[in-house]
Design a protein around this motif. Structure first.
Motif, mmCIF file in Angstrom:
data_model
loop_
_atom_site.group_PDB
_atom_site.id
_atom_site.type_symbol
_atom_site.label_atom_id
_atom_site.label_comp_id
_atom_site.label_asym_id
_atom_site.label_seq_id
_atom_site.Cartn_x
_atom_site.Cartn_y
_atom_site.Cartn_z
ATOM 1 N N LEU A 186 6.889 7.730 -5.873
ATOM 2 C CA LEU A 186 6.477 9.031 -4.980
ATOM 3 C C LEU A 186 5.867 8.520 -3.535
ATOM 4 O O LEU A 186 5.736 9.238 -2.699
ATOM 5 N N LEU A 187 4.930 7.470 -4.020
ATOM 6 C CA LEU A 187 4.311 6.958 -2.856
ATOM 7 C C LEU A 187 3.854 5.345 -3.050
ATOM 8 O O LEU A 187 3.793 5.074 -4.262
ATOM 9 N N THR A 188 4.090 4.723 -2.045
ATOM 10 C CA THR A 188 3.471 3.325 -2.024
ATOM 11 C C THR A 188 2.755 3.024 -0.942
ATOM 12 O O THR A 188 3.113 3.620 0.224
ATOM 13 N N PHE A 189 1.755 2.097 -1.028
ATOM 14 C CA PHE A 189 0.971 1.812 0.260
ATOM 15 C C PHE A 189 0.333 0.525 0.099
ATOM 16 O O PHE A 189 0.041 0.194 -1.209
ATOM 17 N N ASP A 190 0.042 -0.484 0.900
ATOM 18 C CA ASP A 190 -0.797 -1.841 0.910
ATOM 19 C C ASP A 190 -2.129 -1.612 0.450
ATOM 20 O O ASP A 190 -2.869 -0.380 0.851
ATOM 21 N N GLY A 191 -2.578 -2.348 -0.448
ATOM 22 C CA GLY A 191 -3.913 -2.497 -0.876
ATOM 23 C C GLY A 191 -4.651 -3.663 -0.097
ATOM 24 O O GLY A 191 -4.398 -3.841 1.209
ATOM 25 N N ILE A 192 -5.582 -4.139 -0.858
ATOM 26 C CA ILE A 192 -6.293 -5.327 -0.396
ATOM 27 C C ILE A 192 -5.272 -6.665 -0.144
ATOM 28 O O ILE A 192 -4.446 -6.828 -1.058
ATOM 29 N N SER A 193 -5.504 -7.120 0.995
ATOM 30 C CA SER A 193 -4.728 -8.441 1.338
ATOM 31 C C SER A 193 -5.749 -9.748 1.173
ATOM 32 O O SER A 193 -6.956 -9.626 1.144
#
Length: 651
Positions: free
Chosen positions: A141-148
């Motif tokens: 439904l949704l994905t996004f970048d977390g910590i890098s």
């Protein structure tokens, strides 16, 4: 293969096939086809036997007062009574480069195939290409970048990705940072180092002096509507005191609502590696936060496993110096073959554990050189905690605190090779292999009390056709109704998606309020970059199979030039609806990055992230990546989620 006949021809005669009743070639082809379908079903675990009736009282347990726990008090709390975005930044202290550690003791030799591996893998692979699985699992439904890695404050590898979802936030932690998002993927708190976060603890412990070393853990306490984050801290790996640094939010708002900070002494000399945590509602009235650690005198000397119960009620209230009840399981209690990396059970959906229910902990045995072990059991411990009379607390059996139960599972082979090397997983375009951590139960272990049945759900990485692979995700359900361990798993599978040849590893499992199960994991092969996928089963699906198939959460971008990957991922359930799964895992693109995704068994349009105002003062100058929503999936016609029960009152 058809062979040319060299015998003289017999007199011609009318064949049965010419009579129109049947054609022998068609019959043979049909039999072979049916045999192939049977082998494919057998390899997928459809015919795996489920557990018979549970034997009551099969679990041995020591009586209260027969063991001697170590009882201490933690330091704290120190308070954060301000918005985390305004914390003064503390320069990162020295970080210790830690290798991937594994104790070694005698184990059985590795087998060439696991019990779930098809007898004719090439044949099943061919069948898989002819009849590929048709997945029903909806896209995310949704994905996004977390910590890098650029935001990690330590330039360390791997990230140790973990996080959890609450009613309004997603809190992610990695080595060695914390970052907080809203549930559309917008950043509410830019990455803050653990050195900065725990600095208010001051100079009496490594937690407050810039010596936070990572191995983070974070989770949402849904009964209290609070957040818990932790990492470990020490001056050196062995030879100095080791601490677990624990933060408990004062309110439901992890950004601006304040925190209580505690320093928990784990050992005066040994290092506490690979900590894992879970919330448990017993003992009444307020329960405990349970932590487990692998203990090392140095990088080569494993000394045992420690298990701690932290007084949850006192920590939530900000009471000074809450009680810690602790046991250490020595090497003698971890045999046969070293079982380590205990994982305590936590819960999110279903009814809470009944009053008086002891905590469950799981682990698997681990082999030694010359190669991985082949085993057919999962070990279980019961942890009885009593904060009123700590001397009544017990762990396992006897003075060595050995396992309460050995539960039978299908034979599996650990996913590592000689010289304790976990680097097995191929990647596209490089000879560098990724680590599997294929000798342990992975976090979390999920407890669910639903329709009168208490279950534990767990998973691990195993290898097929050792040493050639690929790796697979082995998952289990254990019926622990009544607080006792069963003789065998209720259902289980070594998941390969029909034997498609991909390497699956670094799994984490969750179960929604309707009993549907999903596992998120990493995938890779010589023909694809490392990416993130998930698979699942409905509660009504036939047992022993992730019958809804697999979906891709995030496709790989590039290969990593080094081996360290993981060391874990996290799948959790949204407490707002009890039905949405959230998964956090790793990928690589000019440094490690993490990706957070949401999915369920219904599917539907992806929400469009909206801008959320944030304070201008931040603890770091790290730029925040814009969240990216995945493509909008097509809604599916499936049963609607049932209304969720009213949450239990907060303690």
């Amino acid at each position: 293969m058809k062979r040319k006949s060299t015998s003289k021809s017999a007199p011609a005669r009318r064949s049965l096939g010419e009579g129109g009743f049947f054609n022998l070639r068609v019959l043979i082809a049909s039999v072979l086809c049916l045999f192939g379908v049977f082998m494919a079903l057998l390899g997928s675990g459809v015919f795996a036997q489920t557990k018979g009736p549970k034997q009551a009282g099969a679990t041995r347990q020591d009586a209260p007062g027969t063991q001697t726990p170590n009882v201490t008090q933690m330091i704290g709390p120190s308070r954060i009574d301000q918005d985390l975005r305004t914390l003064p930044e503390v320069p990162p202290g020295p970080k210790i480069d830690r290798p991937l550690l594994k104790p070694g003791r005698r184990g059985t030799g590795a087998q060439t195939e696991s019990e779930e591996t098809p007898a004719f893998p090439q044949f099943q692979s061919l069948l898989g290409k002819i009849f590929p699985p048709v997945p029903n699992m909806p896209p995310p439904l949704l994905t996004f970048d977390g910590i890098s890695s650029a935001e990690s404050f330590c330039s360390c590898i791997p990230p140790d990705t973990i996080g959890d979802v609450g009613p309004n936030h997603y809190v992610e932690t990695t080595n060695t940072a914390i970052k907080i998002f809203d549930k559309s993927g917008n950043t509410l708190l830019a990455a803050v180092s653990f050195d900065t976060f725990f600095a208010p603890l001051g100079g009496t412990t490594p937690c407050g002096t810039g010596l936070n070393q990572g191995d983070p853990y974070s989770f949402y306490d849904h009964l209290a509507d609070r957040w818990v984050v932790s990492d470990f801290a020490f001056l050196s790996f062995g030879g100095n005191p080791s601490y677990e640094c624990v933060g408990v939010s004062q309110t439901s708002d992890p950004v601006a609502g304040g925190w209580f900070l505690y320093a928990v002494l784990v050992d005066p000399t040994d290092a506490n590696d690979y900590p894992k945590a879970a919330m448990w509602n017993n003992p009444t009235p307020s329960g405990a936060y349970h932590f487990t650690y692998n203990m090392w005198a140095d990088f080569s000397t494993f000394t045992g496993v420690k298990v701690q119960a932290l007084d949850r009620g006192a920590m939530l209230a900000g009471t000074p110096n809450p009680t810690v009840i602790e046991f250490k399981v020595p090497l003698a209690g971890l045999t046969p073959d070293i079982a380590y990396s205990f994982v305590a059970a936590g819960f999110r959906t279903g009814n809470p554990p009944p009053a008086g229910r002891d905590e469950f902990l799981l682990a698997v045995r681990s082999g030694t050189l010359p190669g991985p072990g082949t085993f057919s059991d999962v070990l279980g411990w019961l942890f009885h905690v009593d904060f009123v009379t700590p001397a009544n607390s017990t762990l396992g059996i006897g003075t060595d605190h050995s396992a309460n139960a050995f539960m039978s599972v299908n034979t599996y082979t650990e996913a590592w090779i000689g010289n304790f090397d976990f680097s097995l997983v191929p990647q596209q375009g490089t000879s560098a292999l990724l680590d599997t951590l294929g000798d342990k139960i992975m976090t979390p272990v999920v407890y669910q009390n639903r329709n009168g049945t208490e279950s534990l759900w767990a998973d691990q990485t195993t290898i097929l056709n050792y040493p050639n692979g690929p790796t697979a995700v082995s998952w289990y359900q254990f019926d622990v109704t009544g607080g006792t361990f069963p003789a065998a798993a209720a259902q289980q599978q070594e998941w390969t998606n029909g034997g498609d040849g991909l390497w699956r590893f670094m799994p984490s499992i969750a179960v929604d309020a309707d009993g549907n199960t999903a596992i998120g994991y990493a995938t890779s092969s010589s023909s694809i970059f490392p990416g993130i996928r998930y698979a699942g089963r409905l509660e009504t699906d036939p047992p022993n199979d992730l019958g809804q198939g697999e979906a891709e959460m995030f496709g790989g971008v590039s290969s990593q030039p080094t081996d360290r990957w993981g060391d874990y991922s996290m799948t959790t359930i949204d407490p707002s609806d009890g039905m949405s799964f959230w998964h956090a895992n790793e990928y690589y693109n000019a440094g490690w990055k993490t990706r957070i995704g949401k999915f369920d068994f219904v599917g539907g349009p992806s929400p469009t992230p909206t801008a959320t105002a944030t304070a201008t003062a931040t603890a770091t100058a790290t730029a925040t990546a814009t969240p990216t929503a995945t493509a909008t999936p097509t809604p599916r016609s499936t049963p609607s989620p049932r209304p969720r029960p009213t949450p239990a009152p907060r303690p």
